[in-house]
Every structure is written in C-alpha cells, then in structure tokens.
Design an enzyme around this catalytic site. Structure first.
Site, short mmCIF file in Angstrom:
data_model
loop_
_atom_site.label_atom_id
_atom_site.label_comp_id
_atom_site.label_asym_id
_atom_site.label_seq_id
_atom_site.Cartn_x
_atom_site.Cartn_y
_atom_site.Cartn_z
N ASP A 5 -12.30 -3.41 -1.23
CA ASP A 5 -12.76 -3.83 0.30
C ASP A 5 -12.46 -2.34 1.04
O ASP A 5 -11.60 -1.44 0.88
CB ASP A 5 -11.83 -4.92 0.60
CG ASP A 5 -10.39 -4.77 0.34
OD1 ASP A 5 -9.89 -5.17 -0.91
OD2 ASP A 5 -9.86 -4.08 1.24
N ASP A 52 -10.33 -3.24 3.93
CA ASP A 52 -9.31 -3.63 4.60
C ASP A 52 -9.93 -4.21 5.76
O ASP A 52 -10.73 -5.10 5.71
CB ASP A 52 -8.08 -2.42 4.88
CG ASP A 52 -6.93 -3.05 5.17
OD1 ASP A 52 -6.58 -4.11 4.62
OD2 ASP A 52 -6.24 -2.70 6.02
N1 LIG Z 1 -6.82 -4.53 1.77
C1 LIG Z 1 -5.98 -4.78 1.03
N2 LIG Z 1 -4.61 -4.72 1.31
C2 LIG Z 1 -3.69 -4.89 0.55
N3 LIG Z 1 -3.81 -5.09 -0.91
C3 LIG Z 1 -5.17 -5.30 -1.20
N4 LIG Z 1 -5.62 -5.23 -2.49
C4 LIG Z 1 -6.71 -5.40 -2.47
N5 LIG Z 1 -7.11 -5.04 -1.10
C5 LIG Z 1 -6.15 -4.89 -0.41
#
Ligand SMILES: Nc1ncnc2[nH]cnc12
Ligand SMILES: CSC[C@H]1O[C@H](OP(=O)(O)O)[C@H](O)[C@@H]1O
Length: 293
Positions: free
Chosen positions: A213, A215
C-alpha cells in the site's frame, strides 16, 4: 573463543499473510523452549532439496499476536537454538515512494526504529554488550535475494530505509509526511527490534519488504487498511514462495562464516568484566552468546 563453522540452516520469519511454508519435505511443527519466554508459535522444520529450513509465523498461526506483543527475543533465541544461521524476514510494508508500487519487493538496507514498548536486547544489567548496527542487514544475503528476485521476474528494489513504527494503528498523515521527509522508503511495525536481536544472536538477517500500500500520503490512493493489504499479499504470496525456494539453495552453499561479519558480531561487543557478570543472565544467554561467554 574461536567460532566453530556451522552448516547453513535457513530460517524464514513470515509476516502478515505468510503463516506457512509449503513445498518442504520431512516437515514437523515442534515447540522450542526459550529462557526468554514463548515464541510466537511452534517452529516448522523441513527440508527443501537437501537444505534445512526452519519457519516461524511472526504473529502466530491465525495471526493472533499484534506487533508490540510479539516476543521478539524468544523468537530469535528459539531460531538460534534450532540452529538457524540466516533469517529471511518476509514482511508486508507501506510505501513512501511512487515507484515502489504495491507488489514491489524491497530489499531493505537500513532501519529507523520508532518503536517504544519492546524488549530490544538480550543483554542488560549484569552483562552489557553493544553490537554494531551501522549495517543492520546482511549485504551478502541482500545480493543473493536481489539476484534471485530478478531471475524470478519479480519487481525488486535494492536498498531502502524501513521505518519501524509502534502501531498497531497506522500512521497519521503528518507522521507519514514526516517519514517521507526523512527519506524513508517503506514502513512496517515488526522488523525492529527483530533485526537488532538477530545481530546480537550473530544470525544473518535480511528483510524482504513486500509493498502492499501507499500508507496514507498518496493523493491518488485510498488510505491503507487491512483488507487492502491482505488482497495484495494474496496476489504476491506465490512470488514470496518462489523467492524463498530460489534463494535457499544459494544461501546454503556458504562454506565459511558470513563474509559480511554477521557471525562474528559479538567479537568486540561485551564490556562487563567476567567477575562482574550476573550468572543468571549469563545462563540465559547460552544459545545467543555462548560462543563468547
Ligand atoms: N502502511 C503501513 N504501515 C505500517 N505497517 C504496514 N504494513 C503494511 N502496510 C503498512
Ligand atoms: C496486517 S497490516 C499491518 C501489519 O502487517 C505488517 O506485518 P509483518 O511485518 O509481520 O508482515 C506490519 O508490520 C504490521 O504488523
């Protein structure tokens, strides 16, 4: 004391979405006791074309343990007791860069540790040690992982800083922007203190951070949530499995101690004089530091 060469045993710590390691023979789950408490789960032992493998699901089977409650010391101590000499950490992560799109595997080479409530060292009062973390992951393993990922046609990025956050909540937008301004590439909640403890235990450690992703900073993408992460992870689990299967034989060809120095991390680390050491702490460190005690 001189280190005795031990044949390579490849450990894999599986993160979110990676709760088992398929394709091995002679498999069994076995409880490994640790003086540091309970590991996340039993360890899964098996053989991959003659290569001894040991797998541990970081959050336990069924994903029962949140990042801050994982007993990282017990996990690494148990791996050491199981004979593991190199650990591949397979982890989900958020991306701070446009070109590190979901599905990219980042071979991390640095960490910033923003975790706050975790036991981060095997050492302490009664036996003090300071290992170097200048280069917190094994560059030799990084080379092998990068080559294997390229051969397997996986989109891979070599190098990058992993911001370890405490969680379990994801970051605020202000935090996400701050970490981007620090030049971090990816974010997760688990690889610290895991990498620190692996270094203290003289086990080679390398992180394969699988981007799931963006974030919450990316204007064109939704803020991260668990279902989006799992969707991407399921799409990528076959890549992760192929990568592990492909690197294991190469990692197992090592006939000397790690050329990057991981297996000698404690050579100049202990500072407490022998007569001032706490016998109880020394006893607990039989696996992790027995070589230098
Ligand atoms: N955006 C994110 N922040 C923290 N841990 C994660 N694991 C997977 N995506 C994450
Ligand atoms: C399931 S979303 C957040 C969770 O995923 C990552 O876990 P891991 O590093 O074990 O793959 C991240 O660090 C969080 O723990």
């Amino acid at each position: 004391m001189e280190a005795t060469f031990k044949r390579p045993v490849i450990g894999v710590i599986g993160g979110s979405g990676v709760y088992e390691l398929e394709g091995l023979s002679d498999t069994r789950w076995r409880k490994v006791e640790s003086p540091f408490g309970d590991p996340s789960d039993e360890l899964f032992f098996g053989n991959l074309g003659g290569v001894e493998m040991v797998f541990l699901p970081r959050h336990g089977r069924g994903h029962k343990i949140p990042p801050a409650a994982i007993n990282y010391r017990a996990n690494i101590d148990a791996m050491k007791r199981a004979g593991v000499t190199e650990i591949i950490s397979v982890s989900a992560c958020g991306s701070f860069e446009e070109q590190l799109s979901p599905g990219t595997f980042v071979i991390v080479d640095q960490f910033i540790d923003r975790t706050i409530d975790r036991k981060k060292s095997f050492f302490g009062t009664g036996l003090v040690a300071h290992v170097s973390l200048a280069h917190p992951v094994c560059s030799r393993m990084g080379d092998i992982l990068e080559d294997a990922a390229k051969n397997e046609g996986i989109k891979v990025h070599r190098g990058g800083t992993y911001l370890a956050m405490e969680g379990p909540q994801f970051s605020s937008l202000a935090e996400s922007e701050l970490y981007r301004s620090w030049g971090c590439q990816v974010i997760g909640m688990t690889n610290m203190p895991e990498a620190k403890l692996a270094r203290e235990a003289e086990i080679c450690y390398a992180t394969v951070a699988m981007v799931t992703d963006y974030d919450c900073w990316h204007p064109d993408h939704d803020n991260v949530d668990v279902s989006a992460i799992i969707t991407v992870l399921l799409q990528n689990s076959e890549n992760a499995r192929r990568l592990v299967r492909s690197v294991a034989p190469d990692l197992s060809k090592r006939t000397h101690f790690c050329s990057a120095g991981c297996h000698n991390a404690l050579d100049n680390a202990l500072i407490t004089s022998v007569d001032a050491r706490d016998p109880e702490r020394v006893k607990k460190l039989d696996a992790v530091a027995g070589r230098v005690l």
